[in-house]
Design a protein around this motif. Structure first.
Motif, PDB file in Angstrom:
ATOM      1  N   GLY A  71      90.957  19.572  24.359  1.00 42.99           N
ATOM      2  CA  GLY A  71      89.573  19.143  24.238  1.00 42.99           C
ATOM      3  C   GLY A  71      88.588  20.175  24.729  1.00 42.99           C
ATOM      4  N   GLY A  72      89.038  21.083  25.578  1.00 43.48           N
ATOM      5  CA  GLY A  72      88.127  22.074  26.147  1.00 43.48           C
ATOM      6  C   GLY A  72      87.516  21.555  27.430  1.00 43.48           C
ATOM      7  N   LEU A  73      88.349  21.452  28.462  1.00 40.48           N
ATOM      8  CA  LEU A  73      87.890  20.898  29.735  1.00 40.48           C
ATOM      9  C   LEU A  73      86.660  21.632  30.261  1.00 40.48           C
ATOM     10  N   ARG A  74      86.613  22.956  30.068  1.00 41.31           N
ATOM     11  CA  ARG A  74      85.489  23.729  30.613  1.00 41.31           C
ATOM     12  C   ARG A  74      84.170  23.421  29.907  1.00 41.31           C
ATOM     13  N   TYR A  75      84.229  22.855  28.663  1.00 36.54           N
ATOM     14  CA  TYR A  75      82.979  22.529  27.965  1.00 36.54           C
ATOM     15  C   TYR A  75      82.241  21.387  28.642  1.00 36.54           C
ATOM     16  N   LEU A  76      82.962  20.580  29.447  1.00 38.05           N
ATOM     17  CA  LEU A  76      82.276  19.518  30.175  1.00 38.05           C
ATOM     18  C   LEU A  76      81.254  20.100  31.143  1.00 38.05           C
ATOM     19  N   LEU A 126      89.028  16.033  21.491  1.00 40.95           N
ATOM     20  CA  LEU A 126      90.025  15.113  22.020  1.00 40.95           C
ATOM     21  C   LEU A 126      90.459  14.096  20.971  1.00 40.95           C
ATOM     22  N   ARG A 127      89.539  13.707  20.115  1.00 42.64           N
ATOM     23  CA  ARG A 127      89.910  12.806  19.018  1.00 42.64           C
ATOM     24  C   ARG A 127      90.907  13.496  18.092  1.00 42.64           C
ATOM     25  N   GLU A 128      90.658  14.761  17.761  1.00 36.48           N
ATOM     26  CA  GLU A 128      91.577  15.491  16.893  1.00 36.48           C
ATOM     27  C   GLU A 128      92.928  15.691  17.574  1.00 36.48           C
ATOM     28  N   ARG A 129      92.901  15.945  18.881  1.00 36.88           N
ATOM     29  CA  ARG A 129      94.150  16.066  19.631  1.00 36.88           C
ATOM     30  C   ARG A 129      94.966  14.784  19.528  1.00 36.88           C
ATOM     31  N   GLY A 130      94.294  13.640  19.668  1.00 40.07           N
ATOM     32  CA  GLY A 130      94.985  12.359  19.564  1.00 40.07           C
ATOM     33  C   GLY A 130      95.577  12.123  18.190  1.00 40.07           C
ATOM     34  N   LEU A 131      94.837  12.471  17.145  1.00 43.29           N
ATOM     35  CA  LEU A 131      95.349  12.316  15.780  1.00 43.29           C
ATOM     36  C   LEU A 131      96.600  13.164  15.562  1.00 43.29           C
ATOM     37  N   LEU A 132      96.580  14.402  16.044  1.00 46.59           N
ATOM     38  CA  LEU A 132      97.705  15.298  15.826  1.00 46.59           C
ATOM     39  C   LEU A 132      98.944  14.842  16.580  1.00 46.59           C
ATOM     40  N   THR A 133      98.775  14.383  17.809  1.00 46.89           N
ATOM     41  CA  THR A 133      99.945  14.009  18.609  1.00 46.89           C
ATOM     42  C   THR A 133     100.529  12.658  18.216  1.00 46.89           C
ATOM     43  N   THR A 134      99.727  11.775  17.643  1.00 46.19           N
ATOM     44  CA  THR A 134     100.221  10.421  17.368  1.00 46.19           C
ATOM     45  C   THR A 134     100.470  10.137  15.902  1.00 46.19           C
ATOM     46  N   ARG A 135      99.760  10.814  15.004  1.00 43.19           N
ATOM     47  CA  ARG A 135      99.847  10.435  13.591  1.00 43.19           C
ATOM     48  C   ARG A 135     100.113  11.606  12.662  1.00 43.19           C
ATOM     49  N   LEU A 136      99.376  12.687  12.779  1.00 42.53           N
ATOM     50  CA  LEU A 136      99.429  13.747  11.771  1.00 42.53           C
ATOM     51  C   LEU A 136     100.617  14.682  11.956  1.00 42.53           C
TER      52      LEU A 136
END
Length: 593
Positions: free
Chosen positions: A73-78, A90-100
């Motif tokens: 997600g890029g923790l440092r961008y916070l 983080l949404r894209e990370r979730g899609l890749l790890t769970t579905r795609l």
């Protein structure tokens, strides 16, 4: 036809796709075989459009095989208050790890060490703790993607020593453990390309765009040179998408007609060099990754199978973009930074491999304003880190961004192309489209002991294949059934099977020894010999699959050995200029053979 068969990027498929390039007019022609280019090809093909993709070298030959291997997600961008950017990633990370792509993208724990000084450590624990808590909140907001990751946890100094014994006791007073994800970036790109091919996209590597075709102020296609045969031909397209990364400015330079004024593209791309070191797992004792503060940025120390990846640097690069070179100062800098927290300092003798990549960063020309890279020319809001422009009718450029958000970038640029193609084009559907190898992966993993027994391989071999190919591992095993001699370990790289090299030629568009050792496998950076001890074996396997003569096999090996020698020489140079000159001592395989 099965999905695996339809996805095969075989020598025969390349010939048929070349014939299609010459004869068809495509809805979308994509230039660039990196993660954004193949993502755009997949997005367009999944909408029912006729699609072609051309790549001058190999799939993932540039930036997309030389990253930190993180989907994050890029923790440092916070810290920069870029909450929207973090949530999107983080949404894209979730899609890749769970579905795609659960077979390719897996959760990985990462420690944020805290200083031993109690007062300073307490302040940073509160500061970083608030950040990772927000990180977890953003990760859990999207119901569609799913969290896909465990929650963060605060650790005492004693717990940190148990998890990461190699950290110096006097340097660490505790840590926060959070999770991001890891991926073999080149395998992700290859899998995306195969998924696009399974939906009918023509995917051709070693196909270099030498000219844009125009009808007045409209781009109508490109002229391509097949670098394997040195034959040029025209490809017609209703829209052209350029996802060329650090080569974006080269493509926009083709927009001006002979003797005409330059065409303003609307964005400029700056290349930033990032260098990574690969050391054996035995050199550092730890069970998670690390993220460390440096004077200029952050440093990752990440477990990678039987190895660790340490990186990265961030320096401007204005030299050869096809083969960016790491120099001795880059290597010393990384060793100095990581040794500041290790109880046993690493030395150059510990290094197995070194790789350098170029990040395509958007220059300030892209759009004026407080957030300069957040809008395209029609003011459609995009991620801060990428931009889409249409400098000439029919030509869309997408640049910037990062590996994690490739799907968003691809959807954005195909949306732009779709506006030209008309209302018949449906919206993106890649959010719900598992990549090749994802279907059936979890079932195979659960039953891996039984599957291994049925195919007469060890559980370790099957796990290795499942984590690289997903359910397509059964195709690799079918090769071993067909040719039992391919079930042996690859010479010089026992972590890999000889069958994986044959499969790279039969199904993954590998055309050269370099393709197989550098991107279909990672032997070139995971062994101290850098693949030199494997080159002869790889040339023999590829030669059998691709019909090479004895002379061609020898030339492929010689070329690869010259590349290894040039890279080693460049890493002994003290600056970029001399390192670049040393690396260019070995010609590009596609220019020589």
């Amino acid at each position: 036809m099965s999905r695996f068969t339809a996805a095969r990027l075989s020598p025969g498929r390349r010939e048929s796709d070349l014939a299609r390039l010459r004869s068809e007019r495509f809805d979308v022609l994509v230039i660039g075989g990196g993660v954004v280019g193949v993502g755009a090809a997949l997005d367009a093909a999944s909408r029912g459009l006729s699609v072609a993709l051309v790549e001058a070298a190999d799939l993932a030959a540039g930036t997309s095989s030389r990253s930190s291997k993180l989907v994050h997600g890029g923790l440092r961008y916070l810290e920069q208050l870029e909450f929207g950017l973090v949530h999107e990633a983080l949404r894209e990370r979730g899609l890749l790890t769970t579905r795609l792509a659960p077979h390719l993208v897996r959760p990985m724990p990462i420690l944020v060490p805290l200083p031993a000084d109690k007062l300073h450590g307490a302040a940073l624990r509160a500061y970083y703790g608030a950040g990772v808590a927000l990180y977890d909140v953003f990760a859990g907001v999207s119901r569609a993607a799913g969290r896909g990751m465990p929650l963060h946890r605060h650790l005492s100094a004693a717990e940190v020593r148990r998890i990461f014994p190699s950290l110096r006791e006097d340097a660490v007073g505790g840590a926060i453990r959070y999770y991001d994800a890891q991926v073999d970036d080149a395998r992700l790109v290859t899998t995306l390309a195969r998924t696009a091919a399974s939906l009918g996209a023509a995917v051709v590597t070693s196909a270099q765009v030498v000219r844009l075709l125009r009808d007045a102020r409209e781009v109508t296609g490109v002229r391509v040179r097949d670098r394997e045969s040195d034959v040029e031909f025209d490809v017609a397209a209703r829209t052209v998408i350029a996802a060329t990364g650090v080569w974006s400015d080269d493509l926009t330079g083709m927009l001006a007609g002979p003797g005409g004024p330059p065409v303003r593209a609307g964005l400029r791309v700056r290349a930033s060099k990032g260098v990574h070191l690969v050391v054996p797992r035995s050199a550092i004792t730890g069970e998670s990754g690390l993220i460390l503060r440096t004077p200029t940025s952050v440093l990752f120390v990440l477990p990678w199978g039987g190895h660790w990846i340490i990186g990265t640097t961030d320096t401007d690069w204005a030299l050869d973009r096809a083969h960016p070179a790491a120099n001795e100062r880059d290597i010393v800098y990384l060793l100095d930074q990581v040794n500041a927290v290790l109880d046993r300092p690493l030395t150059p003798a510990d290094i197995e491999g070194v790789y350098a990549g170029l990040r395509p960063l958007l220059a300030a020309e892209a759009r004026p304003g407080r957030r300069p890279h957040s809008r395209d020319e029609s003011s459609s809001v995009l991620s801060r880190e990428h931009a889409v422009v249409e400098p000439m009718l029919g030509l869309m450029l997408v640049a910037g961004g990062k590996l994690t958000t490739y799907r968003v970038m691809a959807a954005d640029v195909v949306d732009r192309a779709a506006r030209r193609l008309g209302n018949r084009v449906p919206p993106s559907r890649t959010e719900r489209l598992p990549l090749v190898g994802a279907d059936g992966y979890h079932r195979l993993w659960t039953n891996r002991a039984d599957v291994a027994r049925r195919h007469n391989v060890s559980a370790g071999v099957l796990e290795h294949l499942l984590e690289r190919y997903g359910s397509a591992a059964l195709e690799v095993l079918a090769l071993v059934d067909e040719r039992p001699d391919l079930g042996r370990p690859l010479a010089g790289a026992p972590e890999y099977l000889a069958a994986e090299i044959a499969y790279a030629a039969r199904a993954e568009a590998a055309l050269h020894v370099e393709d197989a050792l550098t991107r279909r496998t990672r032997v070139s950076v995971e062994t101290t010999h850098r693949g030199a001890d494997s080159a002869l074996d790889v040339a023999a396997i590829l030669g059998d699959e691709l019909g090479w003569s004895a002379g061609r096999r020898t030339a492929e090996v010689d070329n690869y050995l010259a590349r290894v020698a040039a890279e080693r020489e460049s890493q002994r140079m003290l600056d970029d200029l001399t390192a670049d000159a040393a690396r260019l001592g070995a010609p590009d395989v596609r220019a020589k053979i």
